[in-house]
Enzyme design. Structure first.
Site, PDB file in Angstrom:
ATOM      1  N   MET A 209     -74.999 -32.810-106.207  1.00  9.70           N
ATOM      2  CA  MET A 209     -76.032 -31.801-106.386  1.00  9.70           C
ATOM      3  C   MET A 209     -75.803 -30.595-105.492  1.00  9.70           C
ATOM      4  O   MET A 209     -76.066 -29.451-105.893  1.00  9.70           O
ATOM      5  CB  MET A 209     -77.412 -32.428-106.111  1.00  9.70           C
ATOM      6  CG  MET A 209     -78.573 -31.486-106.383  1.00  9.70           C
ATOM      7  SD  MET A 209     -78.630 -30.898-108.104  1.00  9.70           S
ATOM      8  CE  MET A 209     -79.060 -32.416-108.923  1.00  9.70           C
ATOM      9  N   CYS A 210     -75.284 -30.821-104.267  1.00  9.52           N
ATOM     10  CA  CYS A 210     -75.059 -29.699-103.361  1.00  9.52           C
ATOM     11  C   CYS A 210     -74.016 -28.740-103.932  1.00  9.52           C
ATOM     12  O   CYS A 210     -74.122 -27.521-103.787  1.00  9.52           O
ATOM     13  CB  CYS A 210     -74.627 -30.198-101.986  1.00  9.52           C
ATOM     14  SG  CYS A 210     -73.135 -31.222-101.991  1.00  9.52           S
ATOM     15  N   THR A 211     -73.006 -29.301-104.613  1.00  8.70           N
ATOM     16  CA  THR A 211     -71.972 -28.456-105.227  1.00  8.70           C
ATOM     17  C   THR A 211     -72.553 -27.670-106.391  1.00  8.70           C
ATOM     18  O   THR A 211     -72.297 -26.473-106.554  1.00  8.70           O
ATOM     19  CB  THR A 211     -70.801 -29.321-105.707  1.00  8.70           C
ATOM     20  OG1 THR A 211     -70.240 -30.020-104.603  1.00  8.70           O
ATOM     21  CG2 THR A 211     -69.727 -28.461-106.364  1.00  8.70           C
TER      22      THR A 211
ATOM     23  N   SER B 243     -75.132 -24.990-104.799  1.00 10.91           N
ATOM     24  CA  SER B 243     -74.729 -24.008-103.790  1.00 10.91           C
ATOM     25  C   SER B 243     -73.300 -23.511-103.915  1.00 10.91           C
ATOM     26  O   SER B 243     -73.027 -22.334-103.648  1.00 10.91           O
ATOM     27  CB  SER B 243     -74.922 -24.613-102.386  1.00 10.91           C
ATOM     28  OG  SER B 243     -76.238 -25.080-102.221  1.00 10.91           O
TER      29      SER B 243
END
Length: 440
Positions: free
Chosen positions: A213-215, A218
Site C-alpha cells: 500500500m505504501c508503494t 506514495s
C-alpha cells in the site's frame, strides 16, 4: 449435401472419424463398453452440452464439440468482443467488435458446421436458474474467473438429490473445467458429490498479486501501481457511480473511469504504459492468454466430454496439468475430496472462536482462509426463533445499518456455543452453514 426444411442431412462418411471410436473395440476402451451404433446417435440427436464462456477456451471448445458430433449446444457469456480478443478468439472478426461473444460464436458455428445448433445466452451465469442448468447432460467451463467457477460448482451441487443420505447418481451433471495462464493450463473432471469439487482444491489456484500500500499511495513506479491506486483508494473516495456502488470489472463504464483516472495519476509521476487493456487486466486479475495453450486445454476438455457422453473410455482421474514454458511437461493426479469442504460436504462447517471475538474477525476468517476465500460474505443467523441479519454488505442501506455489528463481540450479539451461521456469498448460489464452537 441436402437441405430440407432448414435442416441439413449428413453426407456419407461424415462421421467415420467418430465411428472408429464407438463402433469397434480397442486397447483403451472401457472394459464394460460394447461397440454399438447407438452411442453416435445419442451424441448427434440427444446429448445436450452447456459451454460456459465464449472467450479463448470457449471458442476452441465450441469448435471441438461441434466437429465431434455434438449438435445440441448452449453457450453462455456476458462479455462483448474487444479488439484485443481477435488474436486468439478465432470465431470473431473485426466487424464483430462490440457484439456479444455468445451470439457471434453461436452464429459462426451454426453457419460453419451443418446440422449443429448452438443457442447463445448473452447474460451472467447467475441470471439463469436451476431449471436451465438441470437440462444439460454435461457442462464444460472455459472461464477466467475463480468466482464464476465456484458459482457453477455450487449450482451443480445444489441440484444433487439425496435419498436417506445416499446420493442419487442420476442427479449428477458432470462438470469439465479448463483453465489457462499463459503457457500453463489445466483440465479436470468433476462428478459433483462423488469427486473433488472446485472448492475442495481452492489452494491450487494461484494467489492474487498484491502491491504494498505504501508503494501504491506514495511511490508508484509501474503502471499497475497507478491502476491499483485508483481501484483501491480513489474509487471508494470519489464514488463515481453513486454511494455503495462497487467496482465491476465487467462494466465498460467502470473500467473506462478507472482507466482515465489511472492515466492522470501516471502523468503525475511520469509513468508510461497505462492502457485500457492493462487496466481491465489489473482490475479483473487477468493473466494474458496464449492461443496454443487454449487449443491444448480445450482439446483435453473436449475429449473428456466425448468420453463421458459415449461411455466408451474411462475418464480423466481427475486433474491434468500442462506446462510448455520450457519444453513440454504434462502429468495427471487425483485431487482428493475434502471431507469438510464447505461446498460439497453435507454437514455444517465448524468455526472456532472465542466468545470475545468480534464479528469482524469472523468476516476476516471467511475472506482470508485459503479453504474458503469468500469475497463479500453476508452473515445471518436465527435468534429466539427469528432470522437476524448480522452483517450484509451487498445492499448499501443494510450494510450501513449492520456495520456497527462488526465491532461487537459474538457474546454481545447474543450468539451461543453451537449457533449456526448462514453465510451467502457471490462464490456460490447456495447458503453455506457454519456451526460456531466457542473456545475457552
Amino acid at each position: 449435401m441436402l437441405v430440407d426444411g432448414g435442416t441439413t442431412s449428413d453426407w456419407q462418411g461424415r462421421w467415420d472419424h467418430v465411428k472408429k471410436f464407438l463402433e469397434r473395440a480397442g486397447p483403451f476402451t472401457h472394459p464394460d463398453f460394447e461397440p454399438n451404433t447407438e452411442s453416435l446417435q445419442f451424441l448427434l440427436d440427444t446429448c445436450k452440452i452447456l459451454v460456459v464462456g465464449a472467450g479463448g477456451l470457449g471458442c476452441e471448445l465450441l469448435k471441438d464439440l461441434a466437429l465431434s458430433g455434438f449438435r445440441h449446444i448452449h453457450v453462455v457469456d456476458m462479455d462483448t468482443i474487444d479488439v484485443s480478443n481477435l488474436n486468439r478468439q478465432f470465431l470473431f472478426r473485426p466487424q464483430d467488435v462490440g457484439r456479444p461473444k455468445a451470439e457471434v460464436a453461436a452464429d459462426f458455428i451454426n453457419r460453419r458446421v451443418p446440422g449443429c445448433r448452438v443457442i447463445p445466452h448473452f447474460k451472467k451465469i447467475q441470471d439463469l436458474d436451476e431449471m436451465f442448468y438441470r437440462q444439460f447432460h454435461i457442462i464444460v467451463c472455459g472461464l477466467d474467473s475463480v468466482i464464476a467457477r465456484r458459482w457453477i460448482n455450487g449450482m451443480l451441487l445444489s441440484l444433487l438429490v439425496y435419498e436417506d443420505g445416499v446420493l442419487n447418481t442420476s442427479s449428477i451433471i458432470p462438470l469439465i473445467d479448463g483453465g489457462t495462464e499463459g503457457f500453463k493450463g489445466n483440465a479436470r473432471v468433476i462428478l459433483p458429490g462423488m469427486t473433488a469439487c472446485i472448492d475442495c482444491t481452492l489452494e491450487l489456484y494461484p494467489p492474487q498479486i498484491n502491491f504494498p500500500m505504501c508503494t501504491i499511495a506514495s511511490m508508484p513506479r509501474l503502471p499497475e501501481h497507478c491502476i491499483e491506486y485508483v481501484r483501491i483508494l480513489q474509487w471508494p473516495k470519489d464514488k463515481p457511480f453513486g454511494d455503495g456502488v462497487g467496482l465491476d470489472g465487467d462494466d465498460p463504464k467502470h473500467i473506462q473511469w478507472v482507466f482515465q483516472r489511472s492515466l492522470e495519476r501516471a502523468a503525475q509521476f511520469n509513468i508510461t504504459g497505462v492502457t485500457y487493456r492493462l487496466t481491465q487486466g489489473v482490475v479483473k486479475r487477468i493473466i494474458p492468454a496464449v492461443a496454443s495453450t487454449n487449443a491444448v486445454i480445450a482439446a483435453a476438455c473436449g475429449t473428456e466430454v466425448f468420453k463421458i457422453a459415449s461411455s466408451a473410455y474411462g475418464t480423466l482421474n481427475n486433474y491434468l496439468v500442462f506446462n510448455d514454458v520450457d519444453g513440454l511437461y504434462t502429468y495427471t493426479f487425483e485431487a482428493e475430496k475434502k471431507e469438510n469442504c464447505s461446498a460439497c460436504s453435507q454437514v455444517p462447517q465448524d468455526m472456532h472462536f472465542s466468545p470475545s471475538a468480534t464479528l469482524q474477525e469472523v468476516l476476516n476468517y471467511l475472506t482470508d482462509s485459503t479453504s474458503l476465500q469468500m469475497k463479500s460474505p453476508d452473515i445471518t443467523t436465527t435468534l429466539d426463533g427469528r432470522n437476524k441479519t448480522l452483517y450484509l454488505q451487498t445492499i448499501a442501506s443494510i450494510e450501513e445499518r449492520t456495520r456497527p455489528n462488526l465491532g461487537r463481540t459474538l457474546k454481545e450479539l447474543g450468539l451461543v456455543d453451537g449457533q449456526e451461521l448462514a453465510v451467502a456469498d457471490v462464490t456460490t448460489p447456495q447458503t453455506v452453514l457454519f456451526k460456531l464452537s466457542f473456545t475457552s
